[in-house]
Design a protein around this motif. Structure first.
Motif, PDB file in Angstrom:
ATOM      1  N   LEU A 176     -37.307  16.257  78.538  1.00 16.02           N
ATOM      2  CA  LEU A 176     -36.428  17.284  77.978  1.00 16.02           C
ATOM      3  C   LEU A 176     -35.071  17.251  78.674  1.00 16.02           C
ATOM      4  N   GLU A 177     -35.083  17.035  79.985  1.00 11.32           N
ATOM      5  CA  GLU A 177     -33.825  16.937  80.718  1.00 11.32           C
ATOM      6  C   GLU A 177     -33.023  15.715  80.269  1.00 11.32           C
ATOM      7  N   ASP A 178     -33.718  14.600  80.026  1.00 11.25           N
ATOM      8  CA  ASP A 178     -33.034  13.414  79.512  1.00 11.25           C
ATOM      9  C   ASP A 178     -32.418  13.688  78.138  1.00 11.25           C
ATOM     10  N   LEU A 179     -33.169  14.402  77.305  1.00 12.66           N
ATOM     11  CA  LEU A 179     -32.665  14.724  75.973  1.00 12.66           C
ATOM     12  C   LEU A 179     -31.429  15.614  76.077  1.00 12.66           C
ATOM     13  N   TYR A 180     -31.452  16.539  77.011  1.00 12.17           N
ATOM     14  CA  TYR A 180     -30.266  17.375  77.209  1.00 12.17           C
ATOM     15  C   TYR A 180     -29.078  16.537  77.679  1.00 12.17           C
ATOM     16  N   GLU A 181     -29.309  15.621  78.627  1.00 11.60           N
ATOM     17  CA  GLU A 181     -28.223  14.785  79.132  1.00 11.60           C
ATOM     18  C   GLU A 181     -27.652  13.901  78.031  1.00 11.60           C
ATOM     19  N   ALA A 182     -28.500  13.496  77.079  1.00  8.60           N
ATOM     20  CA  ALA A 182     -28.030  12.642  75.992  1.00  8.60           C
ATOM     21  C   ALA A 182     -27.256  13.406  74.929  1.00  8.60           C
ATOM     22  N   THR A 183     -27.521  14.717  74.807  1.00  9.26           N
ATOM     23  CA  THR A 183     -26.916  15.489  73.723  1.00  9.26           C
ATOM     24  C   THR A 183     -26.068  16.665  74.200  1.00  9.26           C
ATOM     25  N   HIS A 184     -26.383  17.208  75.377  1.00 10.50           N
ATOM     26  CA  HIS A 184     -25.748  18.429  75.893  1.00 10.50           C
ATOM     27  C   HIS A 184     -25.872  19.572  74.891  1.00 10.50           C
ATOM     28  N   GLU A 185     -27.002  19.583  74.187  1.00  8.17           N
ATOM     29  CA  GLU A 185     -27.269  20.634  73.219  1.00  8.17           C
ATOM     30  C   GLU A 185     -28.539  21.385  73.616  1.00  8.17           C
ATOM     31  N   ASN A 186     -28.848  22.437  72.862  1.00 11.82           N
ATOM     32  CA  ASN A 186     -30.036  23.240  73.128  1.00 11.82           C
ATOM     33  C   ASN A 186     -31.293  22.422  72.883  1.00 11.82           C
ATOM     34  N   VAL A 187     -32.185  22.379  73.870  1.00 11.43           N
ATOM     35  CA  VAL A 187     -33.415  21.586  73.794  1.00 11.43           C
ATOM     36  C   VAL A 187     -34.618  22.526  73.875  1.00 11.43           C
ATOM     37  N   GLN A 188     -35.616  22.282  73.035  1.00 10.43           N
ATOM     38  CA  GLN A 188     -36.787  23.146  72.971  1.00 10.43           C
ATOM     39  C   GLN A 188     -38.073  22.328  73.059  1.00 10.43           C
ATOM     40  N   LEU A 189     -39.113  22.976  73.591  1.00 15.28           N
ATOM     41  CA  LEU A 189     -40.473  22.460  73.531  1.00 15.28           C
ATOM     42  C   LEU A 189     -41.351  23.593  73.035  1.00 15.28           C
ATOM     43  N   ALA A 190     -42.226  23.308  72.076  1.00 16.55           N
ATOM     44  CA  ALA A 190     -43.073  24.359  71.511  1.00 16.55           C
ATOM     45  C   ALA A 190     -44.458  23.816  71.217  1.00 16.55           C
ATOM     46  N   VAL A 191     -45.427  24.717  71.172  1.00 17.57           N
ATOM     47  CA  VAL A 191     -46.799  24.382  70.777  1.00 17.57           C
ATOM     48  C   VAL A 191     -47.172  25.259  69.596  1.00 17.57           C
ATOM     49  N   ILE A 245     -33.950  24.653  77.204  1.00 19.19           N
ATOM     50  CA  ILE A 245     -32.801  24.286  78.014  1.00 19.19           C
ATOM     51  C   ILE A 245     -31.566  24.600  77.187  1.00 19.19           C
ATOM     52  N   SER A 246     -30.748  25.511  77.677  1.00 10.41           N
ATOM     53  CA  SER A 246     -29.594  25.984  76.918  1.00 10.41           C
ATOM     54  C   SER A 246     -28.463  24.968  76.956  1.00 10.41           C
ATOM     55  N   GLY A 247     -27.908  24.666  75.793  1.00 10.26           N
ATOM     56  CA  GLY A 247     -26.815  23.716  75.676  1.00 10.26           C
ATOM     57  C   GLY A 247     -25.469  24.408  75.674  1.00 10.26           C
ATOM     58  N   ARG A 248     -24.429  23.612  75.491  1.00 11.53           N
ATOM     59  CA  ARG A 248     -23.069  24.161  75.551  1.00 11.53           C
ATOM     60  C   ARG A 248     -22.620  24.736  74.216  1.00 11.53           C
ATOM     61  N   SER A 249     -23.345  24.443  73.148  1.00  9.09           N
ATOM     62  CA  SER A 249     -22.920  24.916  71.829  1.00  9.09           C
ATOM     63  C   SER A 249     -23.170  26.409  71.677  1.00  9.09           C
ATOM     64  N   ALA A 250     -22.207  27.081  71.087  1.00  9.97           N
ATOM     65  CA  ALA A 250     -22.363  28.494  70.773  1.00  9.97           C
ATOM     66  C   ALA A 250     -23.035  28.589  69.412  1.00  9.97           C
ATOM     67  N   VAL A 251     -24.348  28.764  69.427  1.00 12.25           N
ATOM     68  CA  VAL A 251     -25.107  28.835  68.182  1.00 12.25           C
ATOM     69  C   VAL A 251     -26.035  30.037  68.277  1.00 12.25           C
ATOM     70  N   GLY A 252     -26.189  30.737  67.152  1.00 11.24           N
ATOM     71  CA  GLY A 252     -26.980  31.963  67.153  1.00 11.24           C
ATOM     72  C   GLY A 252     -28.461  31.700  67.219  1.00 11.24           C
ATOM     73  N   VAL A 253     -28.931  31.143  68.323  1.00  8.87           N
ATOM     74  CA  VAL A 253     -30.345  30.814  68.473  1.00  8.87           C
ATOM     75  C   VAL A 253     -31.119  32.059  68.890  1.00  8.87           C
ATOM     76  N   LYS A 254     -32.200  32.341  68.197  1.00  4.84           N
ATOM     77  CA  LYS A 254     -33.035  33.498  68.515  1.00  4.84           C
ATOM     78  C   LYS A 254     -34.327  33.045  69.184  1.00  4.84           C
ATOM     79  N   ILE A 255     -34.201  32.169  70.157  1.00  6.67           N
ATOM     80  CA  ILE A 255     -35.369  31.577  70.798  1.00  6.67           C
ATOM     81  C   ILE A 255     -35.311  31.850  72.292  1.00  6.67           C
ATOM     82  N   GLN A 256     -36.465  32.134  72.859  1.00  5.33           N
ATOM     83  CA  GLN A 256     -36.637  32.196  74.298  1.00  5.33           C
ATOM     84  C   GLN A 256     -38.067  31.812  74.613  1.00  5.33           C
TER      85      GLN A 256
END
Length: 278
Positions: free
Chosen positions: A114-129, A141-152
């Protein structure tokens, strides 16, 4: 967007994702276990801190019963009481949750990817089951984009309305898929896929391409690209995704990065893809 390579030897493969247990046996609302669980269920993301009166009201219990159960849970460590007399979820529950192979154990394996994916995109990264007909987010992992994400972490959403949910739903048993598609499909925006026939087409496309693209389904400004994560037995029990602003999204560039992350996590969990041509 290639992910940086790294030697990731795993000595012991975690177990494959356990099958979703589904609903348990019915328990009388008046039983002691049900009352105890009702106290814990009074807490959620919108109500992380509660007074004893709040717990009593939200759990549907008398103040006397709530006081007794809250006292027992606090003594055990499931709840904690601050100086103002307000109750919070205790660390003891976090310790127990860490034992779940679909929770923190999976997160520990997945986090480097997930950290690698963030480094490759610098965007919001999620893992879910998946938990029944919903997704539960176990890492964000919160990215730099200002997007109305309703996830925690710990949040739940219906499978059909999220990229990670579509990635998992597409690989569920056909009978479950059919039952899900035929059931009521919650609508969050004008773009939420709520038509059964349309949802079936989306799931077929996910299986064909190996990724799920969810556009403006929960908020009007977000797009997510998700890929399924497989356990050692090949079953899909989780998914990873990147969430970006829908406007100007470079979807084609995100797809390979998400695929690589999902494949890396799957391999770390013990999955071995069959050679091409078989």
């Amino acid at each position: 967007m290639p992910l940086r390579g790294r030697n990731r030897g795993v000595r012991h493969h975690p177990p494959a994702f356990p099958p979703d247990p589904g609903p348990g046996p019915a328990v009388s609302p008046s039983s002691a276990p049900q009352r105890l669980l009702a106290v814990l269920a009074a807490f959620d993301h919108d109500h992380p801190a509660l007074s004893l009166t709040d717990i009593s009201r939200r759990a549907g219990l008398s103040l006397t019963t709530a006081h007794r159960l809250v006292g027992a849970l606090t003594a055990w460590g499931a709840l904690e009481r601050d100086q103002a007399g307000t109750y919070h979820v205790g660390l003891r529950l976090w310790e127990v949750a860490a034992l779940s192979p679909r929770g923190l154990a999976l997160r520990q394996v997945a986090l480097p990817y997930l950290e690698d994916l963030y480094e490759a995109t610098h965007e919001n990264v999620q893992l879910a089951v998946r938990d029944g007909s919903e997704v539960v987010y176990t890492e964000w992992i919160s990215g730099r984009s200002a997007v109305g994400v309703k996830i925690q972490v710990g949040a739940r959403w219906p499978l059909h309305a999220t990229g990670v949910g579509l990635a998992m739903l597409a690989h569920c048993e056909p009978a479950f898929q059919e039952e899900y598609c035929a059931g009521p499909l919650a609508v969050f925006t004008a773009h939420t896929v709520a038509d059964p026939a349309a949802l079936r087409r989306v799931l077929a496309e996910v299986r064909r391409t190996g990724v799920a693209v969810s556009v403006r389904q929960i908020t009007d400004d977000a797009l997510s690209v998700a890929a399924p994560v497989r356990g050692a037995d090949g079953a899909v029990g989780a998914a990873v995704s990147v969430v970006v602003p829908e406007r100007g999204a470079q979807t084609a560039a995100l797809v390979p990065a998400v695929r690589i992350a999902a494949r890396g996590i799957s391999r770390a969990l013990g999955w071995h893809p069959e050679p091409s041509g078989r």
